[in-house]
Scaffold this active site. Sequence first.
Site, PDB file in Angstrom:
ATOM      1  N   HIS A 291       0.854  -1.186   0.000  1.00 26.11           N
ATOM      2  CA  HIS A 291       0.000   0.000   0.000  1.00 26.11           C
ATOM      3  C   HIS A 291       0.885   1.229   0.000  1.00 26.11           C
ATOM      4  O   HIS A 291       1.943   1.231   0.627  1.00 26.11           O
ATOM      5  CB  HIS A 291      -0.904   0.019   1.241  1.00 26.11           C
ATOM      6  CG  HIS A 291      -2.087   0.916   1.085  1.00 26.11           C
ATOM      7  ND1 HIS A 291      -2.024   2.271   1.288  1.00 26.11           N
ATOM      8  CD2 HIS A 291      -3.355   0.646   0.704  1.00 26.11           C
ATOM      9  CE1 HIS A 291      -3.213   2.803   1.058  1.00 26.11           C
ATOM     10  NE2 HIS A 291      -4.033   1.852   0.688  1.00 26.11           N
TER      11      HIS A 291
ATOM     12  N   ASP B 169      -7.957  -5.185  -0.213  1.00 32.04           N
ATOM     13  CA  ASP B 169      -8.422  -6.078  -1.283  1.00 32.04           C
ATOM     14  C   ASP B 169      -8.141  -7.541  -1.016  1.00 32.04           C
ATOM     15  O   ASP B 169      -8.574  -8.403  -1.782  1.00 32.04           O
ATOM     16  CB  ASP B 169      -7.773  -5.659  -2.606  1.00 32.04           C
ATOM     17  CG  ASP B 169      -8.389  -4.364  -3.106  1.00 32.04           C
ATOM     18  OD1 ASP B 169      -7.645  -3.397  -3.341  1.00 32.04           O
ATOM     19  OD2 ASP B 169      -9.632  -4.312  -3.214  1.00 32.04           O
TER      20      ASP B 169
HETATM   21  C1  SDX Z   1      -6.246  -0.039  -3.045  1.00 33.60           C
HETATM   22  O1  SDX Z   1      -4.423   4.402  -2.185  1.00 33.60           O
HETATM   23  C2  SDX Z   1      -5.389   3.843  -1.595  1.00 33.60           C
HETATM   24  O2  SDX Z   1      -5.837   4.228  -0.534  1.00 33.60           O
HETATM   25  C3  SDX Z   1      -5.962   2.644  -2.315  1.00 33.60           C
HETATM   26  C4  SDX Z   1      -6.995   1.838  -1.559  1.00 33.60           C
HETATM   27  C5  SDX Z   1      -8.275   2.622  -1.333  1.00 33.60           C
HETATM   28  O3  SDX Z   1      -8.999   2.322  -0.377  1.00 33.60           O
HETATM   29  O4  SDX Z   1      -8.606   3.470  -2.209  1.00 33.60           O
HETATM   30  O5  SDX Z   1      -6.473   1.454  -0.302  1.00 33.60           O
HETATM   31  C6  SDX Z   1      -7.397   0.595  -2.344  1.00 33.60           C
HETATM   32  O6  SDX Z   1      -5.979   0.296  -4.169  1.00 33.60           O
HETATM   33  C7  SDX Z   1      -5.420  -1.041  -2.297  1.00 33.60           C
HETATM   34  C8  SDX Z   1      -4.213  -1.550  -3.150  1.00 33.60           C
HETATM   35  C9  SDX Z   1      -4.729  -2.671  -4.064  1.00 33.60           C
HETATM   36  N1  SDX Z   1      -3.647  -3.063  -5.008  1.00 33.60           N
HETATM   37  C10 SDX Z   1      -3.006  -4.208  -4.891  1.00 33.60           C
HETATM   38  O7  SDX Z   1      -3.180  -5.020  -3.982  1.00 33.60           O
HETATM   39  C11 SDX Z   1      -1.996  -4.467  -6.020  1.00 33.60           C
HETATM   40  C12 SDX Z   1      -0.673  -4.927  -5.431  1.00 33.60           C
HETATM   41  N2  SDX Z   1      -0.045  -3.808  -4.714  1.00 33.60           N
HETATM   42  C13 SDX Z   1       0.954  -3.031  -5.384  1.00 33.60           C
HETATM   43  O8  SDX Z   1       0.703  -2.832  -6.747  1.00 33.60           O
HETATM   44  C14 SDX Z   1       1.409  -1.811  -4.601  1.00 33.60           C
HETATM   45  O9  SDX Z   1       1.631  -2.208  -3.315  1.00 33.60           O
HETATM   46  C15 SDX Z   1       0.548  -0.564  -4.598  1.00 33.60           C
HETATM   47  C16 SDX Z   1       0.161  -0.133  -5.960  1.00 33.60           C
HETATM   48  C17 SDX Z   1      -0.660  -0.784  -3.777  1.00 33.60           C
HETATM   49  C18 SDX Z   1       1.387   0.544  -3.957  1.00 33.60           C
HETATM   50  O10 SDX Z   1       2.444   0.747  -4.798  1.00 33.60           O
HETATM   51  P1  SDX Z   1       3.574   1.837  -4.512  1.00 33.60           P
HETATM   52  O11 SDX Z   1       3.295   2.581  -3.256  1.00 33.60           O
HETATM   53  O12 SDX Z   1       3.782   2.619  -5.770  1.00 33.60           O
HETATM   54  O13 SDX Z   1       4.831   0.945  -4.206  1.00 33.60           O
HETATM   55  P2  SDX Z   1       5.873   0.430  -5.273  1.00 33.60           P
HETATM   56  O14 SDX Z   1       5.167  -0.240  -6.413  1.00 33.60           O
HETATM   57  O15 SDX Z   1       6.810   1.559  -5.586  1.00 33.60           O
HETATM   58  O16 SDX Z   1       6.640  -0.710  -4.469  1.00 33.60           O
HETATM   59  C19 SDX Z   1       7.635  -0.366  -3.490  1.00 33.60           C
HETATM   60  C20 SDX Z   1       8.442  -1.640  -3.298  1.00 33.60           C
HETATM   61  C21 SDX Z   1       8.924  -2.253  -4.631  1.00 33.60           C
HETATM   62  O17 SDX Z   1      10.055  -3.026  -4.322  1.00 33.60           O
HETATM   63  P3  SDX Z   1      11.552  -2.402  -4.687  1.00 33.60           P
HETATM   64  O18 SDX Z   1      11.543  -2.139  -6.176  1.00 33.60           O
HETATM   65  O19 SDX Z   1      11.664  -1.129  -3.871  1.00 33.60           O
HETATM   66  O20 SDX Z   1      12.491  -3.493  -4.245  1.00 33.60           O
HETATM   67  O21 SDX Z   1       7.590  -2.649  -2.704  1.00 33.60           O
HETATM   68  C22 SDX Z   1       7.416  -3.730  -3.642  1.00 33.60           C
HETATM   69  C23 SDX Z   1       7.817  -3.213  -5.006  1.00 33.60           C
HETATM   70  O22 SDX Z   1       8.262  -4.261  -5.821  1.00 33.60           O
HETATM   71  N3  SDX Z   1       5.992  -4.085  -3.624  1.00 33.60           N
HETATM   72  C24 SDX Z   1       5.542  -5.309  -3.773  1.00 33.60           C
HETATM   73  C25 SDX Z   1       4.138  -5.201  -3.680  1.00 33.60           C
HETATM   74  N4  SDX Z   1       3.791  -3.923  -3.488  1.00 33.60           N
HETATM   75  C26 SDX Z   1       4.958  -3.235  -3.447  1.00 33.60           C
HETATM   76  N5  SDX Z   1       6.164  -6.487  -3.981  1.00 33.60           N
HETATM   77  C27 SDX Z   1       5.368  -7.584  -4.102  1.00 33.60           C
HETATM   78  N6  SDX Z   1       4.005  -7.546  -4.029  1.00 33.60           N
HETATM   79  C28 SDX Z   1       3.362  -6.389  -3.822  1.00 33.60           C
HETATM   80  N7  SDX Z   1       2.052  -6.368  -3.741  1.00 33.60           N
END
Ligand code: SDX
Length: 380
Positions: free
Chosen positions: A263, A317
């Site tokens: 998140h 989710d």
């Molecule tokens: C919602 O914003 C809100 O409030 C949203 C929400 C709402 O109520 O409106 O809460 C609802 O959208 C919840 C999120 C649902 N999405 C998912 O579950 C999809 C999976 N999650 C990711 O795509 C991600 O965690 C996000 C999109 C939610 C957040 O992404 P960020 O903040 O842009 O983080 P990032 O992609 O830059 O990741 C930072 C690091 C990375 O690793 P490094 O490159 O630094 O080594 O964390 C890792 C990412 O690879 N990472 C994950 C991960 N999420 C982040 N690695 C594996 N699995 C994941 N789910």
Amino acid sequence: MVVLTCEYQPGLEGIPAAQSSISYVDGKQGILEYRGIRVEELAQKSTFLETTYLLIWGKLPTREQLKEFETDILYHRRIKYRIRDMMKCFPETGHPMDALQTSAAALGLFYARRALDDPAYIRKAVVRLIAKIPTMVAAFQLMRKGNDAVQPNDNLDYAANFLYMLTEIEPDPLAARIFDVCLILHAEHTINASTFSARVTASTLTDPYAVVASAVGTLAGPLHGGANEEVLRMLEEIGSIRNVRPYVEKCIQNKEKIMGFGHRVYKVKDPRATILQNLAEQLFEKTGYDEYYDIAKELERVVEEKLGHKGIYANVDFYSGLVYRKLGIPMDLFTPVFAIARVAGWLAHWKEQLAVNKIFRPTQVYKGIHHAAYIPMEER
Ligand code: SDX
């Protein structure tokens, strides 16, 4: 000449895009408040319509105000036959989020007047959208199966009526209450991607139906509201507890995101995930176990072991799909259900944006070239 006031941040991470008093998130403590009230308390004591009123008008309604709001919503649940006829032309293979975005925008064709400075107009638009979005989601579900949509059942409350319109069966009271709590949990979450879309669209002073249609399109993506559907597909793909660890290791190896985790703000378990997990357990107790729950709990344990140090935990989710599946909601309707709830938050932000409006027009860091020549076709 615009003076850059701060460094470019991809995804505007950490950059305030609005001032708001609607909700508050503490990502380190795992706290979510709507108008200062903890979401756990609202989940326990409130209803979705009462929470909607709180979010939009900023305070809990009196008994009379709530009764009037509930009655207004009940009277506006039906949709124009032209919208139903339009929906009958949608391909049954279309995604329900695309059907919802199209039909939400179509509402603007029937209610085109824009009186954004008139509180009565604001209230009418809120009532129409909160009342009609569930009816349109349910209508597409029945139509894509080749049936006619059913009319809302005025003897049922908001949550029970949606489940009835979707399944043509009056739901068990526990199922209806659990669904109502799910709507409360999904109603609002500060300036997430779809709410940001809503505020940007609202800032141009377009109509509220275009605002909601814009937000629906944003919520549909798998990185945002679309994740709940992807989580169930992931649990199906994993198939058994013994496949969980290899699955997680493969995702980490391939730098693939694991749906339902991580998140932008929460660096601990999303408080909504904890409540949804409890709701799932209540449902399983009453209606029978879901084998995917064991896989989900093992998946949460392994992801915490492997990625907890990076602040990656279960988000809203992760467990919602298991609840919706038990309620008989088809997988590709999980995100439209998220949208039904989040209309409350989008409209609260629409109203707040109008009160202090300045059209969104950020700047950019230009990475292109200058003084390029126009090369004639024969020389390209
Ligand atoms: C919602 O914003 C809100 O409030 C949203 C929400 C709402 O109520 O409106 O809460 C609802 O959208 C919840 C999120 C649902 N999405 C998912 O579950 C999809 C999976 N999650 C990711 O795509 C991600 O965690 C996000 C999109 C939610 C957040 O992404 P960020 O903040 O842009 O983080 P990032 O992609 O830059 O990741 C930072 C690091 C990375 O690793 P490094 O490159 O630094 O080594 O964390 C890792 C990412 O690879 N990472 C994950 C991960 N999420 C982040 N690695 C594996 N699995 C994941 N789910």
